[in-house]
Design a protein around this motif. Structure first.
Motif, PDB file in Angstrom:
ATOM      1  N   ALA A  50     -18.855 -31.002 -60.841  1.00 23.12           N
ATOM      2  CA  ALA A  50     -19.789 -30.929 -59.718  1.00 23.12           C
ATOM      3  C   ALA A  50     -19.586 -32.106 -58.769  1.00 23.12           C
ATOM      4  O   ALA A  50     -19.672 -31.950 -57.542  1.00 23.12           O
ATOM      5  CB  ALA A  50     -21.225 -30.903 -60.230  1.00 23.12           C
ATOM      6  N   ILE A  51     -19.320 -33.292 -59.317  1.00 24.12           N
ATOM      7  CA  ILE A  51     -19.042 -34.461 -58.483  1.00 24.12           C
ATOM      8  C   ILE A  51     -17.739 -34.268 -57.717  1.00 24.12           C
ATOM      9  O   ILE A  51     -17.640 -34.588 -56.525  1.00 24.12           O
ATOM     10  CB  ILE A  51     -18.991 -35.731 -59.340  1.00 24.12           C
ATOM     11  N   ALA A 111     -33.963 -27.078 -48.751  1.00 21.22           N
ATOM     12  CA  ALA A 111     -34.577 -25.815 -49.154  1.00 21.22           C
ATOM     13  C   ALA A 111     -35.299 -25.212 -47.956  1.00 21.22           C
ATOM     14  O   ALA A 111     -36.337 -25.730 -47.532  1.00 21.22           O
ATOM     15  CB  ALA A 111     -35.546 -26.039 -50.311  1.00 21.22           C
ATOM     16  N   GLY A 112     -34.736 -24.144 -47.392  1.00 23.33           N
ATOM     17  CA  GLY A 112     -35.383 -23.453 -46.291  1.00 23.33           C
ATOM     18  C   GLY A 112     -36.418 -22.466 -46.805  1.00 23.33           C
ATOM     19  O   GLY A 112     -36.636 -22.319 -48.012  1.00 23.33           O
ATOM     20  N   ARG A 113     -37.049 -21.756 -45.879  1.00 20.59           N
ATOM     21  CA  ARG A 113     -38.047 -20.771 -46.300  1.00 20.59           C
ATOM     22  C   ARG A 113     -37.448 -19.698 -47.194  1.00 20.59           C
ATOM     23  O   ARG A 113     -38.129 -19.171 -48.090  1.00 20.59           O
ATOM     24  CB  ARG A 113     -38.691 -20.120 -45.060  1.00 20.59           C
ATOM     25  N   PHE A 148     -26.392 -29.808 -55.093  1.00 28.11           N
ATOM     26  CA  PHE A 148     -27.816 -29.694 -54.767  1.00 28.11           C
ATOM     27  C   PHE A 148     -28.588 -29.123 -55.951  1.00 28.11           C
ATOM     28  O   PHE A 148     -29.663 -29.629 -56.319  1.00 28.11           O
ATOM     29  CB  PHE A 148     -27.981 -28.807 -53.538  1.00 28.11           C
ATOM     30  N   ALA A 149     -28.043 -28.077 -56.576  1.00 29.74           N
ATOM     31  CA  ALA A 149     -28.720 -27.448 -57.722  1.00 29.74           C
ATOM     32  C   ALA A 149     -28.834 -28.412 -58.893  1.00 29.74           C
ATOM     33  O   ALA A 149     -29.877 -28.476 -59.574  1.00 29.74           O
ATOM     34  CB  ALA A 149     -27.979 -26.179 -58.132  1.00 29.74           C
ATOM     35  N   VAL A 154     -32.213 -32.344 -62.122  1.00 28.45           N
ATOM     36  CA  VAL A 154     -32.470 -33.705 -62.589  1.00 28.45           C
ATOM     37  C   VAL A 154     -33.821 -34.203 -62.080  1.00 28.45           C
ATOM     38  O   VAL A 154     -34.581 -34.840 -62.823  1.00 28.45           O
ATOM     39  CB  VAL A 154     -31.335 -34.652 -62.137  1.00 28.45           C
ATOM     40  N   SER A 155     -34.158 -33.898 -60.833  1.00 28.92           N
ATOM     41  CA  SER A 155     -35.427 -34.371 -60.276  1.00 28.92           C
ATOM     42  C   SER A 155     -36.611 -33.770 -61.027  1.00 28.92           C
ATOM     43  O   SER A 155     -37.607 -34.460 -61.278  1.00 28.92           O
ATOM     44  CB  SER A 155     -35.514 -34.045 -58.785  1.00 28.92           C
ATOM     45  N   ARG A 156     -36.506 -32.494 -61.405  1.00 33.99           N
ATOM     46  CA  ARG A 156     -37.608 -31.855 -62.147  1.00 33.99           C
ATOM     47  C   ARG A 156     -37.720 -32.415 -63.562  1.00 33.99           C
ATOM     48  O   ARG A 156     -38.828 -32.601 -64.085  1.00 33.99           O
ATOM     49  CB  ARG A 156     -37.396 -30.343 -62.208  1.00 33.99           C
TER      50      ARG A 156
END
Length: 347
Positions: A50-51, A111-113, A148-149, A154-156
């Protein structure tokens, strides 16, 4: 010296660790969040592939001529931002001598609509759709979306660990992040040959705090990132091998009434042989729902330190963006501005 701890969060990845192991991670995160506001994260589960895809996307886009890159400039917070089009320090109400003088260039996605089809009522102002550069498609989009995914996951994971670190009920933040304003900036620090002579008043990225809940940062192992300590001294921070740098944003500081810190930081890559040493970074901002209310969390009220005024995530971000993009100083940032004005270089 400022110490940014390295924390292995693998016990929280897919909940594979024991209760005791997760408790130890939560305590370490609490300690880092309350003392420095920055941490190095390992055991995050992001694969090297991914990197590699991310850096390939970086190099393909930023190798394009400036006139081609400028085709992707958009008025909303998406697409390309040329060098010297922003001033991050103005998000703290601190003007630079030449106003928009941050020399980094960036490409912003988010993240768009369409990312939340169950919420067609989301405002386009907070959830604009992405623009993808045809000149480097489709590999650019694939590499960026994969990273991004991973950063989003990781953030969650970190938010779950933070919930434990704050001894809040499991899932406490769920209703505040189920349509989060997730944004990622692909930052490229460089100047064309000849422009270095004009760089006397330029900064790589001006001093600022991040706006949301937390930031997940991948960066080259090139000097440049500096963190301001409580005594007003700047300290260099570089990512350890395989680590992601994580720092808290204003939303978490306000929620915790400054028990946890949203720390001022800046970027100034070094000049080697008269040239700015190139530096790349991908900053993923986990900001929370646009309509989430930021108010003091249970257990964080203090009679000796009044809590912040209540504000929504969108209101806070809009005020900060007006500073960095339009030079309009936001209100309520006096404390940070005073710290920045008193900052000095570390000896």
């Amino acid at each position: 010296m400022l110490h940014v701890p390295t924390i292995d969060i693998s016990p929280y990845i897919d909940r594979q660790g024991s209760v005791e192991q997760r408790e130890a991670v939560a305590r370490a995160l609490d300690d880092a969040a309350s003392t420095v506001g920055f941490m190095q994260i390992v055991g995050h589960g992001v694969p090297k592939s991914a990197i590699d895809g991310l850096t390939a996307a970086f190099d393909a886009f930023y190798a394009l001529p400036i006139d081609v890159k400028k085709r992707y400039v958009r008025p909303e917070n998406r697409g390309y931002s040329p060098p010297k089009s922003e001033s991050l320090s103005m998000s703290l109400g601190v003007a630079n001598a030449n106003q928009m003088n941050d020399f980094f260039e960036a490409f912003t996605v988010g993240a768009g609509r369409s990312a939340y089809p169950e919420r067609p009522d989301l405002p386009a102002s907070s959830y604009p759709e992405n623009v993808w550069p045809d000149d480097v498609a489709p590999a650019f989009r694939a590499g960026v979306e994969e990273w991004f995914a991973h950063a989003r996951k990781v953030s969650r994971v970190l938010l779950h660990a933070f919930t434990d670190g704050l001894t809040l009920p499991t899932g406490y933040f769920d209703d505040l992040v189920d349509h989060s304003i997730d944004i990622m900036n692909l930052n490229n620090y460089a100047l064309d040959e000849g422009e270095i002579a004009l760089a006397g008043e330029l900064t790589g990225m001006g001093a600022h705090t991040d706006f949301g809940i937390l930031t997940v940062l991948w960066a080259d192992q090139v000097p440049g990132l500096q963190v301001l300590d409580a005594d007003g001294v700047w300290h260099d921070v570089q990512p350890a091998d395989g680590a992601l740098i994580v720092n808290l944003g204003d939303a978490m500081a306000r929620w915790t009434n400054d028990r946890w810190l949203s720390t001022i930081h800046r970027v100034d890559p070094p000049i080697v042989d008269g040239r700015i040493m190139r530096r790349r970074s991908a900053a993923f901002f986990f900001d929370g729902n646009f309509d989430a209310t930021i108010e003091t969390l249970p257990g964080c009220a203090d009679t000796d330190r009044p809590g912040y005024s209540t504000i929504t995530v969108a209101e806070h971000i809009e005020a900060k963006l007006a500073g960095l993009k339009a030079g309009v100083a936001p209100t309520g940032v006096e404390r940070e501005a005073e710290r920045l004005a008193a900052a000095r270089s570390a000896s």
